[in-house]
Each structure stands twice: as C-alpha cells, then as structure tokens.
Design a protein around this motif. Sequence first.
Motif, PDB file in Angstrom:
ATOM      1  N   GLN A  60      -2.639  -3.235  -2.900  1.00  0.00           N
ATOM      2  CA  GLN A  60      -3.826  -2.417  -2.641  1.00  0.00           C
ATOM      3  C   GLN A  60      -3.978  -1.452  -3.816  1.00  0.00           C
ATOM      4  O   GLN A  60      -3.242  -0.479  -3.950  1.00  0.00           O
ATOM      5  CB  GLN A  60      -3.679  -1.663  -1.314  1.00  0.00           C
ATOM      6  CG  GLN A  60      -4.809  -0.704  -0.989  1.00  0.00           C
ATOM      7  CD  GLN A  60      -6.190  -1.282  -1.211  1.00  0.00           C
ATOM      8  OE1 GLN A  60      -6.780  -1.086  -2.301  1.00  0.00           O
ATOM      9  NE2 GLN A  60      -6.720  -1.989  -0.239  1.00  0.00           N
ATOM     10  N   GLN A  82      -3.648  -1.714  12.637  1.00  0.00           N
ATOM     11  CA  GLN A  82      -5.050  -1.569  13.083  1.00  0.00           C
ATOM     12  C   GLN A  82      -5.292  -2.189  14.466  1.00  0.00           C
ATOM     13  O   GLN A  82      -6.423  -2.197  14.960  1.00  0.00           O
ATOM     14  CB  GLN A  82      -5.995  -2.210  12.067  1.00  0.00           C
ATOM     15  CG  GLN A  82      -6.002  -1.483  10.722  1.00  0.00           C
ATOM     16  CD  GLN A  82      -6.925  -2.144   9.716  1.00  0.00           C
ATOM     17  OE1 GLN A  82      -8.076  -2.469  10.018  1.00  0.00           O
ATOM     18  NE2 GLN A  82      -6.442  -2.333   8.503  1.00  0.00           N
ATOM     19  N   ARG A  91       1.042  -1.302   6.548  1.00  0.00           N
ATOM     20  CA  ARG A  91       1.860  -0.265   7.207  1.00  0.00           C
ATOM     21  C   ARG A  91       2.897  -0.869   8.139  1.00  0.00           C
ATOM     22  O   ARG A  91       4.030  -0.393   8.217  1.00  0.00           O
ATOM     23  CB  ARG A  91       0.950   0.697   7.979  1.00  0.00           C
ATOM     24  CG  ARG A  91       0.253   1.682   7.073  1.00  0.00           C
ATOM     25  CD  ARG A  91      -0.868   2.391   7.758  1.00  0.00           C
ATOM     26  NE  ARG A  91      -1.999   1.517   8.053  1.00  0.00           N
ATOM     27  CZ  ARG A  91      -3.131   1.912   8.615  1.00  0.00           C
ATOM     28  NH1 ARG A  91      -3.271   3.179   8.969  1.00  0.00           N
ATOM     29  NH2 ARG A  91      -4.113   1.063   8.825  1.00  0.00           N
ATOM     30  N   SER A 127     -12.199  -5.588   8.887  1.00  0.00           N
ATOM     31  CA  SER A 127     -11.431  -5.223  10.088  1.00  0.00           C
ATOM     32  C   SER A 127     -11.762  -3.833  10.632  1.00  0.00           C
ATOM     33  O   SER A 127     -11.328  -3.500  11.728  1.00  0.00           O
ATOM     34  CB  SER A 127      -9.936  -5.273   9.762  1.00  0.00           C
ATOM     35  OG  SER A 127      -9.616  -4.296   8.795  1.00  0.00           O
ATOM     36  N   ASP A 136       0.884  -1.179   0.000  1.00  0.00           N
ATOM     37  CA  ASP A 136       0.000   0.000   0.000  1.00  0.00           C
ATOM     38  C   ASP A 136       0.917   1.223   0.000  1.00  0.00           C
ATOM     39  O   ASP A 136       1.229   1.765   1.063  1.00  0.00           O
ATOM     40  CB  ASP A 136      -0.836   0.086   1.283  1.00  0.00           C
ATOM     41  CG  ASP A 136      -1.750  -1.101   1.528  1.00  0.00           C
ATOM     42  OD1 ASP A 136      -1.410  -2.223   1.135  1.00  0.00           O
ATOM     43  OD2 ASP A 136      -2.808  -0.888   2.151  1.00  0.00           O
TER      44      ASP A 136
HETATM   45  O1  LIG Z   1     -11.402  -5.785   6.181  1.00  0.00           O
HETATM   46  C1  LIG Z   1     -10.452  -5.326   5.543  1.00  0.00           C
HETATM   47  C2  LIG Z   1     -10.240  -5.579   4.205  1.00  0.00           C
HETATM   48  C3  LIG Z   1      -9.125  -5.077   3.599  1.00  0.00           C
HETATM   49  N1  LIG Z   1      -8.236  -4.314   4.270  1.00  0.00           N
HETATM   50  C4  LIG Z   1      -7.022  -3.848   3.554  1.00  0.00           C
HETATM   51  O2  LIG Z   1      -5.865  -4.453   4.176  1.00  0.00           O
HETATM   52  C5  LIG Z   1      -4.812  -3.516   4.277  1.00  0.00           C
HETATM   53  C6  LIG Z   1      -4.513  -3.231   5.725  1.00  0.00           C
HETATM   54  O3  LIG Z   1      -3.472  -2.290   5.856  1.00  0.00           O
HETATM   55  P1  LIG Z   1      -2.704  -2.036   7.258  1.00  0.00           P
HETATM   56  O4  LIG Z   1      -1.792  -0.886   6.929  1.00  0.00           O
HETATM   57  O5  LIG Z   1      -1.949  -3.286   7.598  1.00  0.00           O
HETATM   58  O6  LIG Z   1      -3.724  -1.674   8.259  1.00  0.00           O
HETATM   59  C7  LIG Z   1      -5.262  -2.299   3.486  1.00  0.00           C
HETATM   60  O7  LIG Z   1      -4.872  -2.478   2.142  1.00  0.00           O
HETATM   61  C8  LIG Z   1      -6.779  -2.350   3.589  1.00  0.00           C
HETATM   62  O8  LIG Z   1      -7.403  -1.714   2.503  1.00  0.00           O
HETATM   63  C9  LIG Z   1      -8.437  -4.055   5.594  1.00  0.00           C
HETATM   64  O9  LIG Z   1      -7.637  -3.349   6.259  1.00  0.00           O
HETATM   65  N2  LIG Z   1      -9.547  -4.587   6.207  1.00  0.00           N
END
Ligand SMILES: O=c1ccn([C@@H]2O[C@H](COP(=O)(O)O)[C@@H](O)[C@H]2O)c(=O)[nH]1
Length: 300
Positions: free
Chosen positions: A71, A244, A269, A171, A23
């Motif tokens: 992403q 998260q 991240r 999430s 991402d």
């Molecule tokens: O429920 C969901 C579905 C997709 N995502 C995606 O996963 C990554 C999470 O990024 P982090 O930086 O590790 O938090 C991101 O591409 C979201 O679009 C999600 O978070 N939750």
Amino acid sequence: MGAFAERLAETVRQYGPLCVGLDPRWECLPADLRRFSTDGPLLFQASQQVRQFCLRVLELTRPYSGVVKFQSAFFELLGPAGMQVMQELIQTARQQGWLIIWDAKRGDVASTAEAYAAAALTGWTLNGQTLPVWDADALTVNPYLGADALEPFLAAARRVGRGVFVLVRTSNPGAGLFQDLICEGRPLYSHVAEAVARWNAPTVSASGLGDVGAVAGATHPRQLAELRQSYPHLWLLVPGYGAQGGTAEEIRQAAFRDDGLGAIVNSSRGVVFPFHPHDPDWERAIRTAAEQAQRELTGR
Ligand SMILES: O=c1ccn([C@@H]2O[C@H](COP(=O)(O)O)[C@@H](O)[C@H]2O)c(=O)[nH]1
C-alpha cells in the motif's frame, strides 16, 4: 517473464489465495520498534523502523502466501526515505519469490498515465537503457477517466507480462454512492466490470484467466458473487477480509471458480497487525494469523 495471470495461478495453486497487505501503520508497530535515537531526521528514522518491521513480516508470512500488496500510501507518508524503503522492500520481496502488487490506484489523462505505467510496470527507457523503477508485477488503477486513460496501463502490462487490477466495486461503506448508480438499467460498477472483461479477453491464457483483473470488496458478498459468476476469466483482487468485516466463509462461497482459482484475498491489518503494540510475542501472532488466514480461505 510469463504472463501475469499464469504466474498468479501458479502462486495460488502453491500457497492458496492469501495476499499479504503491507500497510505499515506507524501507530500499530510493535512498541519496541517505535523508538527514535537522538539524531537524524525523524522521517528517516521512522522509515528505518518500518523497513525492519516489514522485512520481518515478509519472512514470517512467506510460508503462507505468495502475493504481497504494497500500500503505497503508508510509504509515501514517510517521505523520500519511505519511498526508498518501499523500493528496497519490493526488490527483497522479488528475490524471495513473492508476486508484487503495487496498490497506488493510478489514473490520469493518457499522456500522464504513460509515465505512471512506465514507473510501475515497464521501467523507463533513458539513453537507450531501460531502468526498472517500481517494478511491480501488477498495479491497481482507477477507471474513472475512461478507456483512453487506462490504455497506457494495459499496453505497458501487455509488453512486459504484468497485470492491472481495475477498481470495480470497492470495499468501503460508501462505495455505492457512485458505483451503484443506475445507468442504462444497471449499476455503474457492472458497466465497469463489463469493460474490464473486454480489456481482459485478449490476455486470457492457459488457466482461463487474464492479466486485467477487477478489485471487488469482500464486504459486498452479493456483488462479489455476481462478478465471479458473470466473469469467469477475471482475476479478482478482494480486499475487505478481516479488519473491514468480510469473512472467509462468505469469500469462499462468492469469490472463487470451481478450480479454486480466480481470486486473491488481501489481508493487511488482520495478518500484519494481529497484536497489541506492547505484545512481546508479536512475531508469533503474525505467523499464527497468516497460517489461520491461509487455512480458512482454502477451507482446509
Ligand atoms: O476497495 C478497496 C480497495 C483497496 N483497499 C486496500 O486494501 C487494504 C485493506 O486493508 P485492511 O487492513 O485489510 O482492511 C488497504 O491497503 C486498502 O487501501 C481496500 O481496502 N478496499
């Protein structure tokens, strides 16, 4: 090409369940890479810097993971040049042996979904020639339009040994607004999970897992554990680890089958940006974060 579920099982056996989330957030890039020259459209220049950063991330994290999730949003943000970079990165990742998940969360009426599915998975047949477009190993899809709208994705995946991950229990903090609504005595997401298990059943192969999986957030460990227990044949794509708030310990307890398979855990991240943009040692930080994530997710 063998079944997606088996290729994923082999990858997880070899590297563990970490999925590197690509991402590329511009504001998080190392400061040295956020430089512009004086000529050329800015979006093009930014895309080239993102390209350079992502290529390095793929190299640095490769020893610790075999699955990368692109992403789409962050590449789309860079316009056509960003999409070109994403395509080139997908091709490079494939040559390096990564399994590729394209996180574009598609979903539309069937006649349109067919085009999305061809672009993502099968390629497009034009003038008798099948042209790969995004050529992902798996795609994330939104189930809200119903079974007829998902069928083109399932059919495309079946034809070319690819996979589909359906959003089941996401999430984000607000996920429950619709996903937890009680219908016929149980939450909506559990109806979705049941349908996903039905679509997955005919694809279950030697590992006991199939090509149609579910997205289930690490930030809701109770629901994650419930999905794992109820649906042993589903691959789970688990986002929400790290940035998260989902922890490795909760994930280890909730997401895996006894054989250690069944889930891949995304970190975007947490693994890709574990440094301050002015930290000159950002490459070491990425390598360390990936190594630590691999270790803590496998509990070694
Ligand atoms: O429920 C969901 C579905 C997709 N995502 C995606 O996963 C990554 C999470 O990024 P982090 O930086 O590790 O938090 C991101 O591409 C979201 O679009 C999600 O978070 N939750």
